[in-house]
Design a protein around this motif. Structure first.
Motif, mmCIF file in Angstrom:
data_model
loop_
_atom_site.group_PDB
_atom_site.id
_atom_site.type_symbol
_atom_site.label_atom_id
_atom_site.label_comp_id
_atom_site.label_asym_id
_atom_site.label_seq_id
_atom_site.Cartn_x
_atom_site.Cartn_y
_atom_site.Cartn_z
ATOM 1 N N TYR A 19 9.431 17.043 10.011
ATOM 2 C CA TYR A 19 8.363 16.376 9.276
ATOM 3 C C TYR A 19 7.530 15.530 10.223
ATOM 4 C CZ TYR A 19 11.501 12.452 9.829
ATOM 5 O OH TYR A 19 12.303 11.492 10.378
ATOM 6 N N ASP A 20 6.330 15.214 9.781
ATOM 7 C CA ASP A 20 5.457 14.306 10.518
ATOM 8 C C ASP A 20 5.610 12.919 9.892
ATOM 9 O OD1 ASP A 20 3.450 12.802 11.564
ATOM 10 O OD2 ASP A 20 1.813 14.024 10.778
ATOM 11 N N PRO A 21 6.146 11.962 10.631
ATOM 12 C CA PRO A 21 6.424 10.641 10.052
ATOM 13 C C PRO A 21 5.202 10.026 9.366
ATOM 14 C CG PRO A 21 7.369 10.808 12.237
ATOM 15 C CD PRO A 21 6.550 12.044 12.038
ATOM 16 N N GLN A 22 4.043 10.175 9.975
ATOM 17 C CA GLN A 22 2.847 9.570 9.393
ATOM 18 C C GLN A 22 2.489 10.232 8.060
ATOM 19 O OE1 GLN A 22 1.717 6.901 10.520
ATOM 20 N NE2 GLN A 22 -0.129 6.635 9.270
ATOM 21 N N ALA A 23 2.535 11.559 8.040
ATOM 22 C CA ALA A 23 2.239 12.274 6.793
ATOM 23 C C ALA A 23 3.269 11.934 5.729
ATOM 24 C CB ALA A 23 2.227 13.783 7.056
ATOM 25 N N ALA A 24 4.523 11.831 6.133
ATOM 26 C CA ALA A 24 5.568 11.495 5.169
ATOM 27 C C ALA A 24 5.328 10.107 4.578
ATOM 28 C CB ALA A 24 6.936 11.550 5.850
ATOM 29 N N LEU A 26 2.487 8.685 4.123
ATOM 30 C CA LEU A 26 1.383 8.789 3.160
ATOM 31 C C LEU A 26 1.865 9.373 1.830
ATOM 32 C CD1 LEU A 26 -1.549 9.965 5.444
ATOM 33 C CD2 LEU A 26 -1.047 7.676 4.580
ATOM 34 N N ARG A 27 2.740 10.368 1.912
ATOM 35 C CA ARG A 27 3.250 10.970 0.679
ATOM 36 C C ARG A 27 4.128 9.988 -0.074
ATOM 37 N NH1 ARG A 27 3.912 16.560 2.297
ATOM 38 N NH2 ARG A 27 1.790 17.326 2.661
ATOM 39 N N ALA A 28 4.914 9.222 0.659
ATOM 40 C CA ALA A 28 5.748 8.199 0.017
ATOM 41 C C ALA A 28 4.857 7.167 -0.658
ATOM 42 C CB ALA A 28 6.665 7.536 1.051
ATOM 43 N N MET A 29 3.780 6.805 0.027
ATOM 44 C CA MET A 29 2.836 5.853 -0.551
ATOM 45 C C MET A 29 2.274 6.416 -1.854
ATOM 46 S SD MET A 29 -0.499 4.082 1.206
ATOM 47 C CE MET A 29 -1.574 5.502 1.155
ATOM 48 N N ASP A 30 1.945 7.704 -1.865
ATOM 49 C CA ASP A 30 1.454 8.327 -3.097
ATOM 50 C C ASP A 30 2.448 8.157 -4.240
ATOM 51 O OD1 ASP A 30 -0.942 9.182 -2.078
ATOM 52 O OD2 ASP A 30 -0.203 11.149 -1.471
ATOM 53 N N ALA A 31 3.712 8.377 -3.937
ATOM 54 C CA ALA A 31 4.728 8.270 -4.983
ATOM 55 C C ALA A 31 4.790 6.848 -5.531
ATOM 56 C CB ALA A 31 6.090 8.701 -4.422
ATOM 57 N N PHE A 32 4.843 5.870 -4.644
ATOM 58 C CA PHE A 32 4.864 4.466 -5.091
ATOM 59 C C PHE A 32 3.585 4.130 -5.850
ATOM 60 C CE2 PHE A 32 7.869 3.486 -1.422
ATOM 61 C CZ PHE A 32 8.934 3.162 -2.240
ATOM 62 N N TRP A 33 2.492 4.639 -5.366
ATOM 63 C CA TRP A 33 1.176 4.352 -5.953
ATOM 64 C C TRP A 33 1.144 4.792 -7.419
ATOM 65 C CZ3 TRP A 33 -3.636 5.541 -2.437
ATOM 66 C CH2 TRP A 33 -4.746 4.826 -2.899
ATOM 67 N N LYS A 34 1.764 5.925 -7.681
ATOM 68 C CA LYS A 34 1.726 6.462 -9.032
ATOM 69 C C LYS A 34 2.628 5.688 -9.994
ATOM 70 C CE LYS A 34 2.726 10.704 -11.603
ATOM 71 N NZ LYS A 34 3.662 11.840 -11.526
ATOM 72 N N HIS A 73 0.458 -0.238 5.647
ATOM 73 C CA HIS A 73 -0.529 0.777 6.003
ATOM 74 C C HIS A 73 -1.743 0.697 5.087
ATOM 75 C CE1 HIS A 73 -2.277 4.874 5.904
ATOM 76 N NE2 HIS A 73 -2.180 4.724 7.206
ATOM 77 N N TYR A 74 -1.494 0.527 3.791
ATOM 78 C CA TYR A 74 -2.614 0.441 2.846
ATOM 79 C C TYR A 74 -3.488 -0.776 3.149
ATOM 80 C CZ TYR A 74 -5.254 0.437 -1.501
ATOM 81 O OH TYR A 74 -6.271 0.463 -2.414
ATOM 82 N N TRP A 75 -2.853 -1.906 3.382
ATOM 83 C CA TRP A 75 -3.625 -3.106 3.719
ATOM 84 C C TRP A 75 -4.525 -2.837 4.923
ATOM 85 C CZ3 TRP A 75 -5.130 -6.773 0.925
ATOM 86 C CH2 TRP A 75 -4.319 -7.473 0.047
ATOM 87 N N ALA A 114 -6.759 8.694 -11.824
ATOM 88 C CA ALA A 114 -7.104 7.565 -10.969
ATOM 89 C C ALA A 114 -5.948 6.572 -10.902
ATOM 90 C CB ALA A 114 -8.354 6.870 -11.501
ATOM 91 N N ARG A 115 -5.651 6.123 -9.694
ATOM 92 C CA ARG A 115 -4.497 5.236 -9.512
ATOM 93 C C ARG A 115 -4.890 3.804 -9.209
ATOM 94 N NH1 ARG A 115 -1.935 8.567 -4.760
ATOM 95 N NH2 ARG A 115 -4.126 8.356 -4.188
ATOM 96 N N GLY A 116 -6.184 3.532 -9.079
ATOM 97 C CA GLY A 116 -6.603 2.171 -8.783
ATOM 98 C C GLY A 116 -6.204 1.759 -7.377
ATOM 99 N N CYS A 117 -6.019 0.468 -7.198
ATOM 100 C CA CYS A 117 -5.686 -0.089 -5.887
ATOM 101 C C CYS A 117 -4.170 -0.166 -5.748
ATOM 102 C CB CYS A 117 -6.307 -1.481 -5.752
ATOM 103 S SG CYS A 117 -5.709 -2.420 -4.330
ATOM 104 N N PHE A 118 -3.652 0.333 -4.630
ATOM 105 C CA PHE A 118 -2.203 0.322 -4.386
ATOM 106 C C PHE A 118 -1.648 -1.094 -4.457
ATOM 107 C CE2 PHE A 118 1.411 0.156 -1.443
ATOM 108 C CZ PHE A 118 2.203 1.163 -1.953
ATOM 109 N N VAL A 119 -2.366 -2.029 -3.861
ATOM 110 C CA VAL A 119 -1.901 -3.415 -3.829
ATOM 111 C C VAL A 119 -1.861 -3.998 -5.235
ATOM 112 C CG1 VAL A 119 -2.542 -5.740 -3.127
ATOM 113 C CG2 VAL A 119 -2.651 -3.868 -1.478
#
Lengths: 207, 207
Positions: A19-24, A26-34, A73-75, A114-119
């Motif tokens: 896996y690519d750590p950076q891509a992973a 981002l995908r983890a962030m997507d999961a938390f974001w949702k 990363h999001y910040w 739409a997920r709005g702002c992660f923060v």
DNA sequence: AGGATTTTATGCGAGATGGTACAAATATCG
DNA sequence: CGATATTTGTACCATCTCGCATAAAATCCT
């Protein structure tokens, strides 16, 4: 088993990563974001990243540690985009609209809804029980305020903004408009409606 | 406020309840308020209300149903307070400050740490995956906007506000200020700092 | 080739989680 | 009093949750 080509890395010693750590991240962030921090399980994260649990753990530490990395990363991305949008040489109203358009692009970046702002959507919930997150939030919001305030001050120097306007007050209002856009995006408002909201707010702030 | 029949109920047939449903709902709301929907377990709710799980279930249905009841109650209180604060006969700036002071009283009402707005801090997180919550959010925020807009329109009629001001634009800005106050309260801002923020914003909005 | 090194994959285990069955408890009604 | 109605408390179930132990796999180094 796809080998990820990574030329800038020297040769690693053992079995190569699948896996690519950076891509992973981002995908983890997507999961938390949702689903938010508590609403996201390690199974969700594993499915989102394609990594099994031990790999996740080895790469990012435990669940909270992974969340903190995603948050940081999001910040970085959000603050960087804001700073760039406001810094370029444009009329004040254009600068502000640019910042809000940039935010909307992020808030509506989900493949699904739409997920709005992660923060705003995930970190604020955790702020009561997690001091580290809470302190990061204050720091970040004050950075937003500072960027807006600097832009309003510059506009005042250029004569774009009345001398009797209060740049600090306008700055927290501008951050407030950003926050209400973030909240409404996640609450089902259409992108068009929020663009209209931003336009109206900018007109009121600059007029 | 509707008085739920309590003592005036003639006589109940079986073993009497050991709890006050309304008080229990408030305690459950406190628990959700602190940790969010996903972060609050039935054990937490049981501890907060003093009710054991079967009683909780019998009184309020499952966890989501209990959360929805708490959310509906919060909306009712928050919207009612806002409406009352804005409706009374005061100068525009006083009306707005009254609304923000009322909000701050709620956001800082926790025994421990400031919890911000129940809606912003817990419901927004769930909005992506729960359509019922999401739709309730939009309705509620638009009600906020409408109350603010009505107040700005009244001020315009009274000559308190410039004729060329846009009441709808000022209204979403006013809601935005409310939202940023809610977010910052949960992020550790002091009450004094937020009162100062509100004062500055009100001055900018009315000036 | 053979050992060293690192990652992947399976799967376990202790505890938490949401929800429920069931009997004991406590009231009213006849 | 006994029958009926409703709530309580204990205990339980099936599942999920997080984290880790362990062995197999895939690469590099000598």
């Amino acid at each position: 088993m796809v080998q990820i080509s990574n030329d800038d890395e020297p040769k690693r010693r053992g079995r190569p990563r699948a896996y690519d750590p950076q891509a992973a991240l981002l995908r983890a962030m997507d999961a938390f974001w949702k689903s938010g921090y508590s609403g996201t399980s390690l199974d969700d994260l594993s499915a989102a990243t394609g990594m099994n649990r031990p790999s996740l753990y080895a790469a990012f530490g435990d669940k909270r540690s992974l969340y903190l990395k995603a948050l940081a990363h999001y910040w970085q991305v959000a603050l960087g985009a804001m700073h760039a949008d406001l810094a370029e040489n444009r009329p004040l109203a254009d600068s502000l609209m640019r910042a809000y358009e940039g935010a909307l692009a992020i808030y509506f970046s989900g493949e699904d809804r739409a997920r709005g702002c992660f923060v705003v959507s995930t970190a604020v919930t955790e702020a009561v029980e997690d001091a580290e997150i809470r302190e990061g939030l204050m720091t970040g919001f004050l950075a937003f305020d500072a960027d807006f305030e600097a832009r309003f001050r510059a506009a005042q120097r250029n004569g774009e903004l009345r001398d009797d306007a209060d740049p600090a007050a306008l700055a927290v209002i501008a951050t407030g408009v950003m926050h209400t856009i973030a909240i409404r995006a996640r609450s089902g408002a259409t992108r068009a409606a929020l663009e209209e909201l931003a336009r109206k707010a900018v007109r009121a702030l600059c007029g």
